[in-house]
Design a protein around this motif. Structure first.
Motif, PDB file in Angstrom:
ATOM      1  N   PRO A 202      13.024  -2.507  -9.030  1.00  0.00           N
ATOM      2  CA  PRO A 202      11.870  -2.242  -9.057  1.00  0.00           C
ATOM      3  C   PRO A 202      11.360  -1.127 -10.322  1.00  0.00           C
ATOM      4  CG  PRO A 202      12.782  -0.932  -7.609  1.00  0.00           C
ATOM      5  CD  PRO A 202      13.741  -1.626  -8.156  1.00  0.00           C
ATOM      6  N   ALA A 203      10.121  -0.930 -10.210  1.00  0.00           N
ATOM      7  CA  ALA A 203       9.756   0.086 -11.287  1.00  0.00           C
ATOM      8  C   ALA A 203      10.207   1.533 -10.723  1.00  0.00           C
ATOM      9  CB  ALA A 203       8.157  -0.009 -11.622  1.00  0.00           C
ATOM     10  N   PRO A 204      10.349   2.446 -11.513  1.00  0.00           N
ATOM     11  CA  PRO A 204      11.085   3.734 -10.818  1.00  0.00           C
ATOM     12  C   PRO A 204       9.969   4.386  -9.903  1.00  0.00           C
ATOM     13  CG  PRO A 204      11.194   3.943 -13.308  1.00  0.00           C
ATOM     14  CD  PRO A 204      10.506   2.525 -12.831  1.00  0.00           C
ATOM     15  N   ALA A 205       8.952   4.048  -9.949  1.00  0.00           N
ATOM     16  CA  ALA A 205       7.760   4.699  -8.798  1.00  0.00           C
ATOM     17  C   ALA A 205       8.162   4.082  -7.366  1.00  0.00           C
ATOM     18  CB  ALA A 205       6.652   4.596  -9.475  1.00  0.00           C
ATOM     19  N   ALA A 206       8.599   2.883  -7.407  1.00  0.00           N
ATOM     20  CA  ALA A 206       8.705   2.090  -6.288  1.00  0.00           C
ATOM     21  C   ALA A 206       9.565   2.885  -5.323  1.00  0.00           C
ATOM     22  CB  ALA A 206       9.173   0.820  -6.623  1.00  0.00           C
ATOM     23  N   THR A 207      10.421   3.621  -5.793  1.00  0.00           N
ATOM     24  CA  THR A 207      11.438   4.448  -4.878  1.00  0.00           C
ATOM     25  C   THR A 207      10.995   5.626  -4.538  1.00  0.00           C
ATOM     26  OG1 THR A 207      12.735   5.173  -6.618  1.00  0.00           O
ATOM     27  CG2 THR A 207      13.501   3.115  -5.850  1.00  0.00           C
ATOM     28  N   GLY A 208       9.998   6.146  -5.267  1.00  0.00           N
ATOM     29  CA  GLY A 208       9.400   7.581  -4.822  1.00  0.00           C
ATOM     30  C   GLY A 208       8.339   7.406  -3.652  1.00  0.00           C
ATOM     31  N   LEU A 209       7.888   8.633  -3.174  1.00  0.00           N
ATOM     32  CA  LEU A 209       6.898   8.546  -2.083  1.00  0.00           C
ATOM     33  C   LEU A 209       5.570   8.722  -2.772  1.00  0.00           C
ATOM     34  CD1 LEU A 209       6.131   8.312   0.770  1.00  0.00           C
ATOM     35  CD2 LEU A 209       6.741  10.546   1.201  1.00  0.00           C
ATOM     36  N   ASP A 210       4.569   7.883  -2.845  1.00  0.00           N
ATOM     37  CA  ASP A 210       3.262   8.206  -3.274  1.00  0.00           C
ATOM     38  C   ASP A 210       2.528   9.220  -2.635  1.00  0.00           C
ATOM     39  OD1 ASP A 210       0.663   8.376  -4.334  1.00  0.00           O
ATOM     40  OD2 ASP A 210       0.460   6.014  -4.141  1.00  0.00           O
ATOM     41  N   PRO A 211       2.075  10.206  -3.143  1.00  0.00           N
ATOM     42  CA  PRO A 211       1.451  11.296  -2.178  1.00  0.00           C
ATOM     43  C   PRO A 211       0.049  10.701  -1.477  1.00  0.00           C
ATOM     44  CG  PRO A 211       1.074  11.819  -4.720  1.00  0.00           C
ATOM     45  CD  PRO A 211       2.119  10.603  -4.566  1.00  0.00           C
ATOM     46  N   ALA A 212      -0.604   9.697  -2.374  1.00  0.00           N
ATOM     47  CA  ALA A 212      -1.651   9.120  -1.854  1.00  0.00           C
ATOM     48  C   ALA A 212      -1.400   8.115  -0.773  1.00  0.00           C
ATOM     49  CB  ALA A 212      -2.630   8.795  -3.102  1.00  0.00           C
ATOM     50  N   ALA A 213      -0.251   7.910  -0.306  1.00  0.00           N
ATOM     51  CA  ALA A 213       0.174   6.630   0.357  1.00  0.00           C
ATOM     52  C   ALA A 213      -0.525   6.973   1.725  1.00  0.00           C
ATOM     53  CB  ALA A 213       1.551   6.758   0.603  1.00  0.00           C
ATOM     54  N   PRO A 214      -0.720   5.762   2.504  1.00  0.00           N
ATOM     55  CA  PRO A 214      -1.557   5.940   3.995  1.00  0.00           C
ATOM     56  C   PRO A 214      -0.508   6.905   4.839  1.00  0.00           C
ATOM     57  CG  PRO A 214      -1.221   3.735   3.337  1.00  0.00           C
ATOM     58  CD  PRO A 214      -0.427   4.302   2.228  1.00  0.00           C
ATOM     59  N   SER A 215      -1.264   7.486   5.813  1.00  0.00           N
ATOM     60  CA  SER A 215      -0.611   8.375   6.611  1.00  0.00           C
ATOM     61  C   SER A 215       0.431   7.777   7.856  1.00  0.00           C
ATOM     62  CB  SER A 215      -1.681   9.591   7.412  1.00  0.00           C
ATOM     63  OG  SER A 215      -2.318   8.558   8.288  1.00  0.00           O
ATOM     64  N   PHE A 216       1.234   8.530   8.374  1.00  0.00           N
ATOM     65  CA  PHE A 216       1.883   8.064   9.480  1.00  0.00           C
ATOM     66  C   PHE A 216       1.285   7.469  10.416  1.00  0.00           C
ATOM     67  CE2 PHE A 216       3.917   8.816  13.538  1.00  0.00           C
ATOM     68  CZ  PHE A 216       5.095   8.198  13.445  1.00  0.00           C
ATOM     69  N   GLY A 217       0.276   8.307  10.863  1.00  0.00           N
ATOM     70  CA  GLY A 217      -0.648   7.917  12.082  1.00  0.00           C
ATOM     71  C   GLY A 217      -1.680   6.474  11.895  1.00  0.00           C
ATOM     72  N   MET A 218      -1.775   6.452  10.513  1.00  0.00           N
ATOM     73  CA  MET A 218      -2.631   5.193  10.460  1.00  0.00           C
ATOM     74  C   MET A 218      -1.802   4.142  10.218  1.00  0.00           C
ATOM     75  SD  MET A 218      -4.842   4.303   6.985  1.00  0.00           S
ATOM     76  CE  MET A 218      -6.285   5.579   7.142  1.00  0.00           C
ATOM     77  N   VAL A 219      -0.540   4.076   9.701  1.00  0.00           N
ATOM     78  CA  VAL A 219       0.450   2.812   9.664  1.00  0.00           C
ATOM     79  C   VAL A 219       0.616   2.402  11.263  1.00  0.00           C
ATOM     80  CG1 VAL A 219       2.354   2.080   8.911  1.00  0.00           C
ATOM     81  CG2 VAL A 219       1.091   3.120   7.294  1.00  0.00           C
ATOM     82  N   LEU A 220       1.274   3.662  11.907  1.00  0.00           N
ATOM     83  CA  LEU A 220       1.329   3.210  13.515  1.00  0.00           C
ATOM     84  C   LEU A 220       0.459   2.496  14.038  1.00  0.00           C
ATOM     85  CD1 LEU A 220       3.592   3.492  15.609  1.00  0.00           C
ATOM     86  CD2 LEU A 220       2.608   5.815  16.063  1.00  0.00           C
ATOM     87  N   ALA A 221      -1.071   2.994  14.131  1.00  0.00           N
ATOM     88  CA  ALA A 221      -2.121   2.685  14.412  1.00  0.00           C
ATOM     89  C   ALA A 221      -2.321   0.978  14.245  1.00  0.00           C
ATOM     90  CB  ALA A 221      -3.373   3.277  14.263  1.00  0.00           C
ATOM     91  N   LEU A 222      -2.165   0.791  12.872  1.00  0.00           N
ATOM     92  CA  LEU A 222      -2.335  -0.700  12.502  1.00  0.00           C
ATOM     93  C   LEU A 222      -1.283  -1.752  12.932  1.00  0.00           C
ATOM     94  CD1 LEU A 222      -3.571   0.112   8.705  1.00  0.00           C
ATOM     95  CD2 LEU A 222      -4.828  -0.867  10.657  1.00  0.00           C
TER      96      LEU A 222
ATOM     97  N   SER B  45       0.755  -1.100  -0.123  1.00  0.00           N
ATOM     98  CA  SER B  45       0.092  -0.049   0.008  1.00  0.00           C
ATOM     99  C   SER B  45       0.881   1.352  -0.027  1.00  0.00           C
ATOM    100  CB  SER B  45      -0.970   0.100   1.363  1.00  0.00           C
ATOM    101  OG  SER B  45      -0.184   0.178   2.282  1.00  0.00           O
ATOM    102  N   GLY B  46       2.341   1.123   0.256  1.00  0.00           N
ATOM    103  CA  GLY B  46       3.066   2.267   0.266  1.00  0.00           C
ATOM    104  C   GLY B  46       3.052   2.769   1.655  1.00  0.00           C
ATOM    105  N   GLY B  47       2.577   2.206   2.614  1.00  0.00           N
ATOM    106  CA  GLY B  47       2.470   2.676   4.062  1.00  0.00           C
ATOM    107  C   GLY B  47       3.854   2.419   4.672  1.00  0.00           C
ATOM    108  N   ALA B  48       4.662   1.515   4.613  1.00  0.00           N
ATOM    109  CA  ALA B  48       6.167   1.371   5.013  1.00  0.00           C
ATOM    110  C   ALA B  48       6.821   2.492   4.372  1.00  0.00           C
ATOM    111  CB  ALA B  48       6.714   0.099   4.665  1.00  0.00           C
ATOM    112  N   ALA B  49       6.917   2.685   3.170  1.00  0.00           N
ATOM    113  CA  ALA B  49       7.674   3.843   2.753  1.00  0.00           C
ATOM    114  C   ALA B  49       7.262   5.345   3.327  1.00  0.00           C
ATOM    115  CB  ALA B  49       7.874   3.871   1.342  1.00  0.00           C
ATOM    116  N   SER B  50       5.865   5.486   3.195  1.00  0.00           N
ATOM    117  CA  SER B  50       5.481   6.661   3.864  1.00  0.00           C
ATOM    118  C   SER B  50       5.638   6.901   5.267  1.00  0.00           C
ATOM    119  CB  SER B  50       3.860   6.378   3.879  1.00  0.00           C
ATOM    120  OG  SER B  50       3.275   7.755   4.374  1.00  0.00           O
ATOM    121  N   PHE B  51       5.642   5.632   6.085  1.00  0.00           N
ATOM    122  CA  PHE B  51       6.044   5.864   7.565  1.00  0.00           C
ATOM    123  C   PHE B  51       7.364   6.181   7.671  1.00  0.00           C
ATOM    124  CE2 PHE B  51       7.503   3.672  11.280  1.00  0.00           C
ATOM    125  CZ  PHE B  51       6.302   4.480  12.525  1.00  0.00           C
ATOM    126  N   ALA B  52       8.417   5.640   6.757  1.00  0.00           N
ATOM    127  CA  ALA B  52       9.820   6.144   7.182  1.00  0.00           C
ATOM    128  C   ALA B  52      10.072   7.227   6.716  1.00  0.00           C
ATOM    129  CB  ALA B  52      10.745   5.076   6.178  1.00  0.00           C
TER     130      ALA B  52
END
Length: 476
Positions: A243-263, A82-89
């Motif tokens: 990976p595909a190039p986009a895999a190393t970028g941060l998706d602006p629609a990625a889950p938020s820090f708070g949501m990933v931490l809560a889960l 979902s991109g949550g791990a990269a977003s969290f970092a």
């Protein structure tokens, strides 16, 4: 059969196991099953009872841990894709600031290491370390070493990782108490490891030219940071691909820090609530019954899988088929781990059924060494000998279970014994460990530099973990 004969059979069995894994390159699951059968027959287990013993060992182990490991892998996979791990970092890096980026990545490794397996977590976070190393023009190891060590520490110590789950079940410890004691203990080990790594990375180490060019090349675009993505090679082993190039970028629609931490913390809090309810509330209490059900590890993880599927999947546009495919994709990578855990249970059952366990317990009793130290030392020795943390922990638990049963330890003490085994399983990651090669290749280190950094740091952190566990022993 005399104790001496039984001990010789046990020693021959462990030696054969190591030879099969190290020299013959036999898959650990097959090696454990073959050695278990050989030890059982040599120790006099009747042929008519052999199959039953194997089935009971496999079923008794997998009946408890297979679901937990599979659900934990599903949670990690959803967070990853979902991109949550990269977003969290990235969020942690923003919060800590540029001067504390190594600490931010270490915290990210610690937190994400709870639901995400070590190899996958390393693959997710290493491209981020590449990016910040390029931006700061500092050595990659400043960021990568404490981050990787943090993830390996969680992998060795805490459920729902397979070795910790299997040990907890085998010796009769409580997973809630293991988490309650283990999370702050592991956090302290990670922090001290971070401080040690700062001293170790004051000097520069030779770096593979290809990795150096990938990290510090002239092209600042995200795709040039050299991200990697996991694929299965058909044998349950992660291999590295671009990976595909986009895999190393941060998706602006990625889950938020708070949501990933809560889960990530939701199942932990549920399990802890169940443990506290059983210890603090009166029997027959409705609240205690509710917390007991919700705090069962399988139920807590199942609830979290549902939350992840909805919050990180369905609510962000994934259809049901895609969610099912993502969850299913988590299982091939853990199938062999689950089987290895089951085979470890078979080995433990054979030791008990043959009387070898009692013979070993007698010998260990006579040494006068505390159970906590024996757990650490045996796990460390097996880890150094054959490389796999999971195999080391499962084998140690099988060997020590009869001794621990005699010792009549409390649940809290058994939980500390499980953590001491985890400390041994963390230490001495070297050239026979797949994790060693994965880290050193991604960090661009040669063998000598890997031994001077990764191996020294993991061994120091394992020793620190044992020391902290021993310090807690008088308190439980």
């Amino acid at each position: 059969m005399s104790h001496t004969t039984l001990l010789l059979i046990a020693a021959a069995g462990v030696a054969t196991l190591l030879l099969l894994i190290l020299r013959a390159k036999v898959q650990p699951f097959v090696a454990l099953v073959v050695v278990s059968i050989g030890v059982a027959l040599a120790a006099g287990v009747p042929a008519a009872d052999l199959v039953k013993t194997i089935e009971e060992g496999m079923g008794g182990t997998l009946g408890h841990i297979a679901t937990i490991i599979a659900l934990g892998a599903m949670i990690g996979r959803i967070i990853e894709l979902s991109g949550g791990a990269a977003s969290f970092a990235h969020s942690l890096i923003d919060r800590f600031g540029s001067k504390r980026t190594p600490l931010a990545l270490t915290v990210a490794g610690f937190v994400l290491g709870i639901p995400v397996f070590f190899e996958v977590g390393l693959i997710i976070l290493m491209p981020i370390a590449y990016g910040v190393a390029r931006a700061s023009r500092k050595p990659l190891l400043v960021y990568a070493l404490p981050m990787g060590a943090a993830m390996l520490t969680v992998h060795a110590f805490l459920p729902p990782h397979p070795g910790a789950v299997a040990v907890t079940q085998a010796i009769g410890a409580d997973q809630g108490l293991v988490l309650l004691l283990g999370i702050p203990l592991t956090a302290a080990v990670v922090l001290l490891g971070y401080l040690l790594s700062r001293r170790m990375t004051r000097r520069e180490y030779p770096m593979d030219p290809a990795v150096h060019a990938e990290v510090y090349g002239e092209d600042p675009a995200p795709e040039s940071t050299g991200g990697v993505a996991p694929m299965d090679d058909g044998h349950g082993t992660a291999v590295l691909t671009k990976p595909a190039p986009a895999a190393t970028g941060l998706d602006p629609a990625a889950p938020s820090f708070g949501m990933v931490l809560a889960l990530i913390v939701t199942p932990i809090l549920l399990i802890l609530a169940g443990t506290l309810g059983q210890n603090l509330l009166a029997e027959g209490s409705t609240l205690r019954a509710v917390l007991t059900v919700l705090g069962a590890p399988m139920v807590a993880l199942l609830i979290d899988v549902a939350l992840c599927a909805y919050l990180l999947g369905a609510r962000r546009g994934w259809d049901r088929a895609h969610i099912a495919n993502v969850m299913g994709s988590a299982l091939p990578s853990v199938a062999m781990v689950i089987l290895v855990a089951g085979a470890g249970g078979v080995f433990g059952k054979v030791l008990v059924a043959s009387g070898i366990g009692d013979a070993i317990a007698d010998v260990l009793d006579r040494t006068g060494l505390p159970a906590l130290f024996l757990a650490f030392l045996m796990a460390l020795t097996l880890r150094a000998a054959q490389g796999s943390t999971t195999v080391a922990l499962i084998t140690t638990a099988g060997i020590l279970t009869p001794l621990l049963e005699r010792a009549d330890l409390s649940t809290g003490q058994l939980s500390l014994v499980a953590l001491a085994m985890g400390a041994g399983g963390l230490a001495v990651s070297h050239i026979n460990d797949a994790g060693y090669w994965m880290f050193t290749k991604l960090a661009g280190l040669d063998v000598a530099s890997g031994l001077r950094t990764w191996t020294v740091l993991t061994t120091a952190m394992g020793t620190i973990g044992f020391a902290l566990t021993a310090a807690l022993w008088p308190l439980v």
